[in-house]
Structures are given as C-alpha cells and as structure tokens.
Motif scaffolding. Structure first.
Motif, PDB file in Angstrom:
ATOM      1  N   ARG A  48       0.831  -1.208   0.000  1.00 45.63           N
ATOM      2  CA  ARG A  48       0.000   0.000   0.000  1.00 45.63           C
ATOM      3  C   ARG A  48       0.862   1.253   0.000  1.00 45.63           C
ATOM      4  O   ARG A  48       1.749   1.418   0.822  1.00 45.63           O
ATOM      5  CB  ARG A  48      -0.909   0.021   1.236  1.00 45.63           C
TER       6      ARG A  48
ATOM      7  N   PRO B 274       5.603   7.102   1.562  1.00 45.11           N
ATOM      8  CA  PRO B 274       5.286   6.062   2.538  1.00 45.11           C
ATOM      9  C   PRO B 274       4.830   4.770   1.850  1.00 45.11           C
ATOM     10  O   PRO B 274       4.211   4.811   0.790  1.00 45.11           O
ATOM     11  CB  PRO B 274       4.134   6.671   3.345  1.00 45.11           C
TER      12      PRO B 274
ATOM     13  N   LEU C  66       3.432   0.632   2.986  1.00 50.12           N
ATOM     14  CA  LEU C  66       3.102  -0.347   4.016  1.00 50.12           C
ATOM     15  C   LEU C  66       2.963  -1.699   3.329  1.00 50.12           C
ATOM     16  O   LEU C  66       2.126  -1.867   2.441  1.00 50.12           O
ATOM     17  CB  LEU C  66       1.804   0.054   4.725  1.00 50.12           C
TER      18      LEU C  66
ATOM     19  N   ARG D  30       3.372  -2.753  18.427  1.00 49.48           N
ATOM     20  CA  ARG D  30       4.052  -1.890  17.465  1.00 49.48           C
ATOM     21  C   ARG D  30       5.394  -1.403  17.960  1.00 49.48           C
ATOM     22  O   ARG D  30       5.581  -1.178  19.153  1.00 49.48           O
ATOM     23  CB  ARG D  30       3.206  -0.634  17.207  1.00 49.48           C
TER      24      ARG D  30
ATOM     25  N   ARG E 172       8.221   1.664  16.552  1.00 46.74           N
ATOM     26  CA  ARG E 172       8.471   2.696  15.542  1.00 46.74           C
ATOM     27  C   ARG E 172       9.868   3.243  15.783  1.00 46.74           C
ATOM     28  O   ARG E 172      10.245   3.524  16.925  1.00 46.74           O
ATOM     29  CB  ARG E 172       7.418   3.797  15.717  1.00 46.74           C
TER      30      ARG E 172
ATOM     31  N   SER F 164       8.094   1.079  10.747  1.00 41.10           N
ATOM     32  CA  SER F 164       7.145   0.504  11.698  1.00 41.10           C
ATOM     33  C   SER F 164       7.297  -0.998  11.649  1.00 41.10           C
ATOM     34  O   SER F 164       7.214  -1.598  10.573  1.00 41.10           O
ATOM     35  CB  SER F 164       5.700   0.859  11.315  1.00 41.10           C
TER      36      SER F 164
ATOM     37  N   TYR G  98       5.903  -4.690  13.419  1.00 44.41           N
ATOM     38  CA  TYR G  98       4.676  -5.186  14.038  1.00 44.41           C
ATOM     39  C   TYR G  98       4.942  -6.555  14.657  1.00 44.41           C
ATOM     40  O   TYR G  98       5.508  -7.433  14.017  1.00 44.41           O
ATOM     41  CB  TYR G  98       3.562  -5.302  12.989  1.00 44.41           C
TER      42      TYR G  98
ATOM     43  N   LEU H 236       1.150   5.071  14.804  1.00 40.81           N
ATOM     44  CA  LEU H 236       0.644   4.734  13.477  1.00 40.81           C
ATOM     45  C   LEU H 236       1.657   5.081  12.392  1.00 40.81           C
ATOM     46  O   LEU H 236       2.423   6.032  12.516  1.00 40.81           O
ATOM     47  CB  LEU H 236      -0.670   5.485  13.189  1.00 40.81           C
ATOM     48  N   ASP H 237       1.628   4.298  11.327  1.00 41.37           N
ATOM     49  CA  ASP H 237       2.445   4.562  10.157  1.00 41.37           C
ATOM     50  C   ASP H 237       1.680   5.525   9.233  1.00 41.37           C
ATOM     51  O   ASP H 237       0.470   5.644   9.307  1.00 41.37           O
ATOM     52  CB  ASP H 237       2.712   3.242   9.429  1.00 41.37           C
ATOM     53  N   MET H 238       2.423   6.228   8.344  1.00 43.21           N
ATOM     54  CA  MET H 238       1.774   7.241   7.497  1.00 43.21           C
ATOM     55  C   MET H 238       0.594   6.700   6.697  1.00 43.21           C
ATOM     56  O   MET H 238      -0.432   7.361   6.559  1.00 43.21           O
ATOM     57  CB  MET H 238       2.795   7.866   6.548  1.00 43.21           C
ATOM     58  N   ILE H 239       0.752   5.506   6.155  1.00 48.84           N
ATOM     59  CA  ILE H 239      -0.345   4.929   5.356  1.00 48.84           C
ATOM     60  C   ILE H 239      -1.563   4.679   6.250  1.00 48.84           C
ATOM     61  O   ILE H 239      -2.703   4.917   5.847  1.00 48.84           O
ATOM     62  CB  ILE H 239       0.106   3.608   4.690  1.00 48.84           C
ATOM     63  N   GLU H 240      -1.310   4.252   7.483  1.00 49.49           N
ATOM     64  CA  GLU H 240      -2.424   4.036   8.420  1.00 49.49           C
ATOM     65  C   GLU H 240      -3.088   5.369   8.782  1.00 49.49           C
ATOM     66  O   GLU H 240      -4.307   5.440   8.937  1.00 49.49           O
ATOM     67  CB  GLU H 240      -1.915   3.345   9.687  1.00 49.49           C
TER      68      GLU H 240
ATOM     69  N   MET I 259      -3.335   7.912   6.838  1.00 50.26           N
ATOM     70  CA  MET I 259      -4.148   8.306   5.680  1.00 50.26           C
ATOM     71  C   MET I 259      -5.513   7.608   5.666  1.00 50.26           C
ATOM     72  O   MET I 259      -6.443   8.075   5.023  1.00 50.26           O
ATOM     73  CB  MET I 259      -3.390   8.013   4.378  1.00 50.26           C
ATOM     74  N   ASP I 260      -5.615   6.484   6.388  1.00 46.54           N
ATOM     75  CA  ASP I 260      -6.891   5.766   6.457  1.00 46.54           C
ATOM     76  C   ASP I 260      -7.897   6.433   7.397  1.00 46.54           C
ATOM     77  O   ASP I 260      -9.048   5.994   7.476  1.00 46.54           O
ATOM     78  CB  ASP I 260      -6.664   4.322   6.949  1.00 46.54           C
TER      79      ASP I 260
END
Ligand code: ZN
Lengths: 261, 313
Positions: free
Chosen positions: A60, A72, A74, A176, A178, A227, A229, B269-273, B275-276
């Motif tokens: 994504r 970015p 993912l 998570r 980061r 990130s 997980y 949160l990651d950037m793509i998350e 954006m959600d």
C-alpha cells in the motif's frame, strides 16, 4: 501547491534501453505490465523456480507521491506463513532494490519510506522458508527527482552531530515498534556526494535474541523510518536497535514502552 | 536538463490528446461576478488540479483603480492569464493596471507572464520564494495539467509591497503581511468596500492545503484576520463569505488536522495508516477531500512524529 524543490535528470532512462535477457525460469504474467519485471525477477530475486504474484502480499502506498523523497509504503504479508524475507523494490529507478526485511520473530509486515524517481510499480517479493516466492505490487505516480536529488541534510550544517540519532518507542499492547534514525542516506547519484547509507539495522531483545532485521539500500529515505509489528502483548522488554553504515559508523539505540513527549 | 516541460515542447500535444481535441478543450471559461461596487471575483473550482479544470481552482479578484483594474492573483498558466486579460478588458477597456500576488503558490501567480509590463506586487519573501521554487512548481504543473500549461514561463513579482496603508493605482488598501500557509501570505483589505481578500490564509468549503504550511503561524494569522471584522471575505479557494464563517472553518480544520496527526504519532501509526483516518462529517464534504488530507499527512506527519517520539539514544 507543491513542496518539491528538486528537479533531476530522469535517472531511469537507463531502464528504457533494451536488455538482452533470457526469459526467467518461471515466466509470470505481470499484473502491472511494467516491462521490467522479468529482469528484476532474474537479477534481484535470483531467478527462482517457484514464484507467483499473490494478492495475499499487500503493498500500500499513495496513488501519487506528494514528496518524492519521502514516499510512505506499508507492506503486509501476514497472510503468508513461514516468511523468511521480504524484498522491496521499484521497477523503474537507478537502484531498484529498496530494502530486504527479515521478520524473524516479528510479523511479516513493515512500514517504511523511500525515494522515488518516477512513476513506477513497487514490489514486495516474499520468500518463505521453503524457498517459494510470492509477489505483491502497487503503482505509485511521481514527478521524479527523488533518487538524484541531494539529501536535505546538506542544507543544514549540524547533520554530523545528529548522525545516528534515534527517535522511537514501543507499544507492547498493540505490538508496534516505531524507529527513526537520523542519516543522510546519500545515494551517490547527486553531484559528487559519495554513497553514504545505513546498511543494516537489527532489533534485539534484552537477552540478545534477534527479533527482526533489515538490509537497507540507497532508495530508503533520508532519516529512515520504520514501523515493525509484533503479536500484540508479546513484546516484554525494550528493543535494542543495532546497525552500521557503509562508513563504519555504529548505530545504537533503545526503544522502550513509554510516554511520547 | 531534460524535463517534462521540454518533452511537451518537443513532442507537442499529440502525446496528451489528439490536437483538435486538445485545442477544443483547453479554453478557460472565466465569468466575473460582481461582489461589491467596482469589484469582481472569478471563482475557482474547489477540486484539485486536473486535466478537466486546467488548474482554474483559484479565486481571482479584479478591483477598479484610476487607470484600469487591479488584479489580485493571476491564475495557474499563461493561457489563464490571457483569459483574465480579456475578461478585464470587457469590464474596463483599459484592462489590468497592476497585479498583486498573495503568495508564491503556482495557481496564484503563473498568469503573471501576461502582465509582465505592469507593476506586479507581493511581499518580499514571496518574491524570493517565487524565484527559488518557481521552476520546480512549473515542472509539477506541467505534469498535472499537460497542454493547459503550454508556453507558461515563471514570472515572479517585481515590486515589494509595503505593509499597512497603501495606495495602488489610486485605490487605498490595508496590506497585511502575514504567513503560515506559506512563508509569506499577503491579505489585502479594500478600504472602500470593506472587502478582505485573504489569499490562501482562508479556505471556504474547500480543504486547506499545507505543502508550505506552519500551522502555529497560520493560526495566529487567522486571529489577526478575524479581528478585522471585514464586511465580506474572499478566500483563496471557495465562495465569497458574507457570514464570517470561513475563518472559523479554516481554524477548526487546521486544529483538527494537527490534533489528529499528533494523536496518530503518539499511537505509533504509520503514514499509510494515518491516511486511512475517517474524516469528520464537517470536513469530509469540503472540496478536494480526502485528497488534501492525504497530502497533508505527507507534508506534516514526518515533522510532527519527530516531535512526538522520544529519543532512543
Ligand atoms: Zn496556496
């Protein structure tokens, strides 16, 4: 309306030249129709026998790169069991290989940012422990210039002091982690600035167990940001970050559960 | 250097669309609306740049001066500037007498080329930013708008406007040197009609854009604009505001945006998350959403995240 302050010679022109290339052992029907996949399947993945495109590998990104130096992405391959490594790459760009992730004890899922050089298919190629490959793709449009632009860091003169500075933390309940590492990540493609990149980052438990590791290449963004997980609730202690760049600088840090600022 | 602009010049319109089709389509239909005595506005689309709208997404104001019309902002392209010039001549045979650029974003000053023989005024930092960022903006605009941009060259403003009470072509204004949407944002109050031309410091029913934003400075600028209690306000994008709703709306969106991004960074949160994120109803209906929210995540999240995450060494 754009922040972009960089314009570069399209550094992917090379990719449009004809390659004398034998077909890969397993010829796939590329859903992105990019024209470059066969080449990367052979050169980047080592021409594996068992490989296919698989929708369980989710890649994504934004439809269009707003900042070509910080795109970015993912990647989620948690639908695949026994993942050994994930090779993340761009079909078009002077350096296709972005990074390889070895999830080890972590989930097969990674958030990252990278530099993009032009509109291109982005791939996550997942190898399982039994040597099979599963590939996911997305397309990201871009104005260009990401790989051939000098790092922002050179605009400021305190970059050396900040080199290797780490920001980050853990969220054990949600599994998570980061981490952001201060580093110019120079590609060697801008002016006379030589390649200067972090080459590897490992994440270890307090007792020294390897929990996950990354091999980084030039297209990873300046100040790499990841990130990771894990299964929620399984991270018991802090995470030790250990790495090294190609100039031999050691990177050391600790990600702990705790308050953000 | 080989850029997309040059490619377009060399290869011609054929790469975008068949020539006849392109010529038929690439015409700006600009309709001036009178918003006060001696003052007209051309209202832009509230969408994002597209091949359909040719980048005509910005509000333009034309104001009667002693020797012609004072133009506030000049649009996204040469062709747009030409269309503006003919609109101006229909309103006043003498055409445009002076140009003011509110800030250095390309949709606000890329029509300057047509008015290069007139004084073009802006804040000093707008002038230097237009010079330093102009070419990169142009490359992006050619990418987004293709043949609509044909022939457009970057013509930065030529004169620095002084702040406070100023007279331009015989008309008196209060020039307010502010910032936050970009490094320098000029708002102009027309003394005669009490109309505040706010530039992109104020958006109305259209999502604010943040590629050059400093949210704290922007909020402070909004407070200054609100204190003026103008009779009516022309935002940079969106309809004219006679009910004093546009400034509170812009403020509420920017506050929500910052709060949302900070919270996301605190949750890991990651950037793509990020954006959600589901937009609240009051912001989801703004023009150019969720596109602008996604762009804002790209612009602002990396910096906010660095502020929020603790040091790990
Ligand atoms: Zn603007």
């Amino acid at each position: 309306m754009f922040r972009k302050t960089v314009v570069g010679l399209s550094c992917a022109l090379w990719a449009q030249g004809a390659f004398a290339l034998d077909d890969p052992k397993t010829k796939l029907d590329d859903p992105m129709k990019s024209g470059m996949w066969d080449y990367h399947q052979v050169e980047l993945l080592g021409d594996p026998e068992v490989i296919r495109f698989d929708e369980r590998v989710i890649v994504r990104g934004p439809v269009s790169a707003e900042d070509s130096l910080n795109v970015p992405l993912l990647v989620d391959a948690t639908g695949i069991d026994n993942v050994k490594r994930i090779v993340i790459s761009a079909d078009y760009g002077p350096i296709p290989h972005i990074l390889t992730y070895y999830p080890e004890q972590a989930e097969a899922k990674l958030g990252l940012r990278f530099k993009i050089d032009q509109g291109t298919a982005i791939r996550a190629s997942v190898e399982t422990n039994d040597g099979q490959w599963f590939v996911g793709s997305t397309y990201i449009d871009a104005a260009g210039g990401g790989c051939t632009a000098p790092a922002h860091a050179y605009a400021s003169d305190d970059w050396e002091e900040k080199l290797g500075e780490i920001h980050g933390r853990l969220w054990a309940a949600s599994g998570r982690a980061r981490v952001i590492v201060d580093h110019p990540m120079d590609t060697g493609l801008a002016g006379n600035i030589p390649v200067f990149i972090i080459q590897n980052l490992a994440f270890e438990s307090d007792s020294g167990d390897l929990l996950a590791r990354l091999e980084l290449f030039e297209p990873v963004n300046e100040d790499p940001a990841f990130s990771l997980y894990f299964e929620p609730g399984t991270l018991t202690g802090p995470l030790h970050v250990k790495g090294r760049d190609n100039n031999g600088n050691r990177i050391r840090g600790l990600l702990a559960e705790g308050d953000t600022h | 250097m080989f850029t997309r602009r040059h490619a377009l010049g060399i290869l011609g319109a054929g790469i975008i669309a068949p020539r006849a089709y392109a010529q038929a389509r690439h015409v700006y239909d600009l309709t001036p609306i009178q918003i006060a005595d001696g003052m007209w506005m051309i209202e832009g689309s509230t969408d994002y740049f597209s091949m359909q709208n040719g980048g005509a997404i910005v509000n333009i104001v034309l104001i009667e001066g002693d020797s012609g019309l004072i133009l506030i902002d000049s649009g996204p392209s040469l062709r747009y500037g030409e269309a503006l010039a003919s609109v101006a001549r229909r309103l006043d045979l003498r055409g445009v007498s002076a140009v003011i650029n509110t800030h250095h974003h390309p949709d606000h000053f890329f029509g300057n080329q047509v008015f290069a023989d007139k004084p073009i005024l802006s804040l000093g930092e707008t002038l230097s930013a237009a010079v330093s960022d102009g070419d990169a903006f142009a490359d992006n605009m050619y990418r987004l708008l293709g043949d609509w941009m044909r022939g457009t060259e970057v013509v930065p403003p030529t004169q620095v406007i002084s702040s406070g009470e100023v007279t331009i072509d015989g008309r008196s204004f209060t020039a307010l040197p502010l910032g936050g949407h970009t490094v320098a944002d000029l708002a102009v109050l027309d003394r005669q009609t009490g109309t505040l031309i706010a530039g992109d410091l104020v958006f109305y029913d259209r999502a604010p854009t943040t590629p050059s934003a400093d949210l704290e400075i922007w909020q402070a600028s909004l407070n200054e604009l609100e204190a003026i209690n103008a009779a009516q306000l022309v935002p940079g994008h969106g309809p004219v505001d006679k009910t004093r709703a546009a400034i509170p709306q812009t403020r509420a969106y920017l506050s929500w945006l910052e709060h949302t991004l900070r919270n996301a960074a605190r949750e890991g949160l990651d950037m793509i998350e990020v954006m959600d994120t589901t937009l609240p109803a009051e912001f989801a209906g703004m023009g150019a959403q969720p596109q602008e929210f996604h762009r804002s995540v790209s612009h602002l999240f990396p910096g906010i995240e660095l502020q929020e995450l603790p040091r790990g060494n």
